[in-house]
Every structure is written in structure tokens, then in C-alpha cells.
Design a protein around this motif. Sequence first.
Motif, mmCIF file in Angstrom:
data_model
loop_
_atom_site.group_PDB
_atom_site.id
_atom_site.type_symbol
_atom_site.label_atom_id
_atom_site.label_comp_id
_atom_site.label_asym_id
_atom_site.label_seq_id
_atom_site.Cartn_x
_atom_site.Cartn_y
_atom_site.Cartn_z
ATOM 1 N N ARG A 20 -2.711 -7.430 -3.271
ATOM 2 C CA ARG A 20 -1.479 -7.711 -2.401
ATOM 3 C C ARG A 20 -1.561 -8.560 -1.137
ATOM 4 N NH1 ARG A 20 2.773 -3.569 -3.225
ATOM 5 N NH2 ARG A 20 3.400 -4.317 -1.211
ATOM 6 N N ALA A 21 -0.668 -9.413 -0.862
ATOM 7 C CA ALA A 21 -0.740 -10.480 0.133
ATOM 8 C C ALA A 21 -0.671 -9.580 1.367
ATOM 9 C CB ALA A 21 0.569 -11.277 -0.084
ATOM 10 N N ASP A 22 -0.108 -8.658 1.332
ATOM 11 C CA ASP A 22 0.072 -7.815 2.829
ATOM 12 C C ASP A 22 -1.015 -6.786 2.978
ATOM 13 O OD1 ASP A 22 0.437 -5.861 0.686
ATOM 14 O OD2 ASP A 22 2.418 -5.448 1.252
ATOM 15 N N VAL A 23 -2.151 -7.090 2.292
ATOM 16 C CA VAL A 23 -3.432 -6.393 2.711
ATOM 17 C C VAL A 23 -4.252 -7.399 3.540
ATOM 18 C CG1 VAL A 23 -5.413 -5.129 1.988
ATOM 19 C CG2 VAL A 23 -3.286 -4.747 0.769
ATOM 20 N N GLU A 82 9.632 2.248 -1.640
ATOM 21 C CA GLU A 82 8.701 1.397 -2.865
ATOM 22 C C GLU A 82 7.423 1.445 -2.307
ATOM 23 O OE1 GLU A 82 9.988 -2.762 -2.045
ATOM 24 O OE2 GLU A 82 8.061 -3.418 -3.014
ATOM 25 N N PRO A 83 6.568 1.886 -3.474
ATOM 26 C CA PRO A 83 5.069 2.070 -2.949
ATOM 27 C C PRO A 83 4.259 0.787 -2.971
ATOM 28 C CG PRO A 83 5.712 3.040 -5.085
ATOM 29 C CD PRO A 83 6.820 2.108 -4.876
ATOM 30 N N ALA A 84 3.322 0.783 -1.732
ATOM 31 C CA ALA A 84 2.524 -0.696 -1.618
ATOM 32 C C ALA A 84 1.029 -0.140 -1.523
ATOM 33 C CB ALA A 84 3.040 -0.852 -0.314
ATOM 34 N N GLU A 113 0.638 -0.306 -12.613
ATOM 35 C CA GLU A 113 1.975 -0.317 -13.030
ATOM 36 C C GLU A 113 2.962 -0.344 -11.904
ATOM 37 O OE1 GLU A 113 2.722 3.203 -15.598
ATOM 38 O OE2 GLU A 113 4.998 2.981 -15.313
ATOM 39 N N HIS A 114 2.505 0.324 -10.697
ATOM 40 C CA HIS A 114 3.602 0.517 -9.553
ATOM 41 C C HIS A 114 3.181 -0.533 -8.360
ATOM 42 C CE1 HIS A 114 5.611 3.593 -11.285
ATOM 43 N NE2 HIS A 114 4.517 4.165 -11.703
ATOM 44 N N ASN A 115 2.050 -1.531 -8.630
ATOM 45 C CA ASN A 115 1.348 -2.610 -7.647
ATOM 46 C C ASN A 115 1.048 -1.973 -6.359
ATOM 47 O OD1 ASN A 115 1.040 -5.028 -6.869
ATOM 48 N ND2 ASN A 115 3.032 -5.521 -6.044
ATOM 49 N N VAL A 116 0.315 -0.822 -6.472
ATOM 50 C CA VAL A 116 -0.316 -0.140 -5.229
ATOM 51 C C VAL A 116 -1.795 -0.530 -5.392
ATOM 52 C CG1 VAL A 116 -0.972 2.123 -4.557
ATOM 53 C CG2 VAL A 116 1.318 1.823 -5.596
ATOM 54 N N ALA A 117 -1.982 -1.145 -3.971
ATOM 55 C CA ALA A 117 -3.423 -1.651 -3.628
ATOM 56 C C ALA A 117 -4.146 -0.522 -3.040
ATOM 57 C CB ALA A 117 -3.453 -2.886 -2.766
ATOM 58 N N LEU A 118 -5.435 -0.273 -3.512
ATOM 59 C CA LEU A 118 -6.173 0.851 -2.951
ATOM 60 C C LEU A 118 -7.103 -0.038 -1.819
ATOM 61 C CD1 LEU A 118 -7.336 3.561 -2.992
ATOM 62 C CD2 LEU A 118 -9.363 2.787 -4.616
ATOM 63 N N VAL A 119 -6.697 0.567 -0.660
ATOM 64 C CA VAL A 119 -7.082 -0.355 0.560
ATOM 65 C C VAL A 119 -8.197 0.658 1.413
ATOM 66 C CG1 VAL A 119 -4.829 -1.490 0.824
ATOM 67 C CG2 VAL A 119 -5.376 1.021 2.259
ATOM 68 N N GLY A 120 -8.568 1.727 0.993
ATOM 69 C CA GLY A 120 -9.640 2.400 1.604
ATOM 70 C C GLY A 120 -9.846 3.865 1.170
ATOM 71 N N GLY A 121 -10.832 4.516 1.651
ATOM 72 C CA GLY A 121 -10.991 5.904 1.403
ATOM 73 C C GLY A 121 -12.208 6.478 2.057
ATOM 74 N N PHE A 137 7.483 1.241 1.477
ATOM 75 C CA PHE A 137 8.484 0.797 2.447
ATOM 76 C C PHE A 137 9.876 1.279 1.889
ATOM 77 C CE2 PHE A 137 5.505 -3.068 1.451
ATOM 78 C CZ PHE A 137 4.504 -2.580 2.469
ATOM 79 N N VAL A 138 10.671 1.380 3.129
ATOM 80 C CA VAL A 138 12.027 1.625 2.820
ATOM 81 C C VAL A 138 13.080 0.983 3.912
ATOM 82 C CG1 VAL A 138 11.830 4.005 3.925
ATOM 83 C CG2 VAL A 138 13.649 3.524 2.367
ATOM 84 N N PRO A 139 14.130 0.326 3.838
ATOM 85 C CA PRO A 139 15.010 -0.272 4.987
ATOM 86 C C PRO A 139 15.269 1.092 5.757
ATOM 87 C CG PRO A 139 15.497 -1.184 2.870
ATOM 88 C CD PRO A 139 14.381 0.311 2.574
ATOM 89 N N PRO A 140 15.466 0.959 7.169
ATOM 90 C CA PRO A 140 15.916 1.990 7.849
ATOM 91 C C PRO A 140 17.386 2.476 7.499
ATOM 92 C CG PRO A 140 15.118 0.204 9.228
ATOM 93 C CD PRO A 140 14.978 -0.376 7.783
ATOM 94 N N GLY A 141 17.245 3.952 7.403
ATOM 95 C CA GLY A 141 18.623 4.372 7.220
ATOM 96 C C GLY A 141 19.110 4.530 5.573
ATOM 97 N N GLN A 142 17.883 4.058 4.698
ATOM 98 C CA GLN A 142 18.090 4.049 3.559
ATOM 99 C C GLN A 142 17.323 5.306 2.760
ATOM 100 O OE1 GLN A 142 18.733 0.829 0.965
ATOM 101 N NE2 GLN A 142 19.406 -0.561 2.709
ATOM 102 N N ALA A 143 16.433 5.831 3.225
ATOM 103 C CA ALA A 143 15.495 6.907 2.736
ATOM 104 C C ALA A 143 16.242 7.997 2.441
ATOM 105 C CB ALA A 143 14.456 7.434 3.624
ATOM 106 N N LEU A 144 15.899 8.609 1.127
ATOM 107 C CA LEU A 144 16.512 9.778 0.534
ATOM 108 C C LEU A 144 15.812 10.965 1.242
ATOM 109 C CD1 LEU A 144 16.494 8.653 -3.147
ATOM 110 C CD2 LEU A 144 18.103 8.323 -1.592
ATOM 111 N N THR A 145 16.587 11.792 1.923
ATOM 112 C CA THR A 145 15.560 12.879 2.718
ATOM 113 C C THR A 145 16.399 14.250 1.993
ATOM 114 O OG1 THR A 145 17.450 13.197 4.443
ATOM 115 C CG2 THR A 145 15.613 11.737 4.742
#
Length: 323
Positions: A20-23, A82-84, A113-121, A137-145
Amino acid sequence: VPASEFDIIRRYFEHHGPARADVALGIGDDAALLAPPSGQQLAVSVDTLVAGVHFPLETGPEAIGHKSLAVNLSDLAAMGAEPAWATLALTLPAADEAWLAAFCEGFFAAAREHNVALVGGDTTHGPLSITVQIMGFVPPGQALTRAGAKAGDDVFVTGTLGDAGAGLRVVQGTLRVSSAIGEQLKARLDRPTPRVAAGLALRGLASAAIDISDGLAADLGHILEASDVGAELELAKLPLSDALRQCGLPEPWRLVATAGDDYELCFTLPPENEREALARLAALGCPATRIGTITAAPGLKCVDTSGKVVTLDATGYDHFAHD
Ligand code: ADP
Ligand code: MG
């Protein structure tokens, strides 16, 4: 020569998932460096699977790998995130390469399948235990609580309930079914399908959501408590799979309302959002069933087909209830 801790990390965990580009910096240094998208909130959750508690001891390594990520994906689904990225803390009784290869097959198939990068452990020696932390990630105010359900909202669940609980009873030998049905039930126990797309589709529409890990009654109970409301649950409406129907349980809802490990979503919808929400879920091929209504009166009231109130023996799984 047995593999060293560093051989294991290099062979099995580095460069296996999707890139993923964000890693900015992944596995290999003292910490990962990650770039969350600006303007979004980071949703973070962690879950541990202990052998013999969260999965039967005889569970195959591929299923354990799948399940360890799937249960975490399910938590993000329940938040509408959205998983990352994920980290993996693995405690292993031995450096068993066949076990590790199969574990990684299950883990990375779900990660791809869900485009999740394993970044450590972390990799340690001891009784088998798997801890996965997931970030999304979730836009502010849009999370389902869990808070936000209102009297008059309807209660829904995705998919079908009770298969995983029945599968566990098959493994434990307390439920006897044909081997074909037993395999279908055990597959739901071993390989839960996280409802990630459904969670994203419900953003902005559901008033509350939770994933069903401990049992419907217990998990819906968390929504009721957080939202300061009650609910009337229509037991006859609980969605059962064909496999579960064929088990011939006299009162299947006793199992279905309280069994854990299904990893379906339970969510509430204000009446004005129902059409749109159900259309979005149908477009995803995700079944959803209305099972009850939120009430102003607190507590969970379960009614049968004749409207008679039914008491459940327990609400769900509690790790400390039997100490
Ligand atoms: P440290 O001693 O600094 O904690 P480790 O030797 O534990 O470092 O880990 C080395 C690198 O390998 C780190 O980047 C760590 O995140 C990663 N790592 C260790 N175990 C795992 C694992 N099971 N899965 C993914 N990454 C791992
Ligand atoms: Mg470490």
C-alpha cells in the motif's frame, strides 16, 4: 536447523500482503511508519485468539490464520471503517514451518481480499495465541457506533445466525448431525466472513451497529445500553441457514439468539432510512433481516410467534462467567 525468530519473520511475514502506498515503512524496523489520509479518523481495534478458547484445539492453521484477521475486520465493519493496516503478535509453541505456511495462507488471503497491509508485529515462544491489531479509516462523524439507536428504529441482522454456535457443538460432540451438515456448520465457525462492505454501505444510514461475536442477545444488549433504549426481539424472525434448519433443534432460537462467533452485523435503522439501506445491501448481495424494534422501555424483550414473552437462559459468551 530450526528456523530462528528472524528467519520466520522474513520468510513468512515480510512482503506477503498487498503493498500500500500509505505504508512509508513496514516490517523490519523498530516501528512502522504509516500515513493516514488527511481528514479521516483512524479506527483501531485489537483481538486475541487463544487456542482452545477462541477456536477448538483441532482447528487447522489455515482457518486460524483466516479467523485471526476476519474477526478484526468484523470490528471495523461494525464501525463502518475501511480496513488498511494490521499488526500481528504471534505466540507459537514451536517454529513449525508447515503450520506457519498454512497460517499465512489463510491470513494473507483475507488480507489481500480486503487490501490490508501487514505492517509489523511480534513473534514469541509460548502457548499458541494470536493477537491482531487492525487499523482503518472513517470520515469524521460517519462511524457506526453502539450509541444512537432510537425508539421506533427497526433492528436488523445480516446473513444467518447460529451456524457457528451449532458448529462448535458438533465439534464438542453435543450436537449430532449428518457429516455434510456438520461440515457446513463448522465452516462458519472456522471461516467467518466479515461484513466489511455492508458496514461501509450503512454509513450515514444506520443509527447504531455492532458485530455479533458473543451472541445476538449479548451484543444487541450492548447497543441498548450504549443507546439508553430497549428492544423487542421477534424470535421467529431470526434468520436461520438451511443447514441449521436441518439440525431439527426443537427451539432453534435458543441457540440462535445466544451463540457467538457468527460475525454478522446487528444494526438499527430509522424507518426513513430503511429503503435506501436495504437497497444498498441487496446490491452487495448481503442478506438483511428485520428481527425487532427499538423501544423506549429499557431491556431486551424476546417474543415468540404468538407474542408470548420468552426468557433466554443466558445472553451470550462471557470469558469470566465460569471462573
Ligand atoms: P523489536 O525487538 O524491535 O521489537 P522484533 O525483532 O520484535 O523487533 O521485530 C522485528 C520486525 O519484525 C519489526 O518490524 C516487527 O514489527 C516485525 N515483526 C515481528 N514479528 C512479526 C509478525 N509476527 N508479523 C509481522 N511483523 C512482525
Ligand atoms: Mg518485538
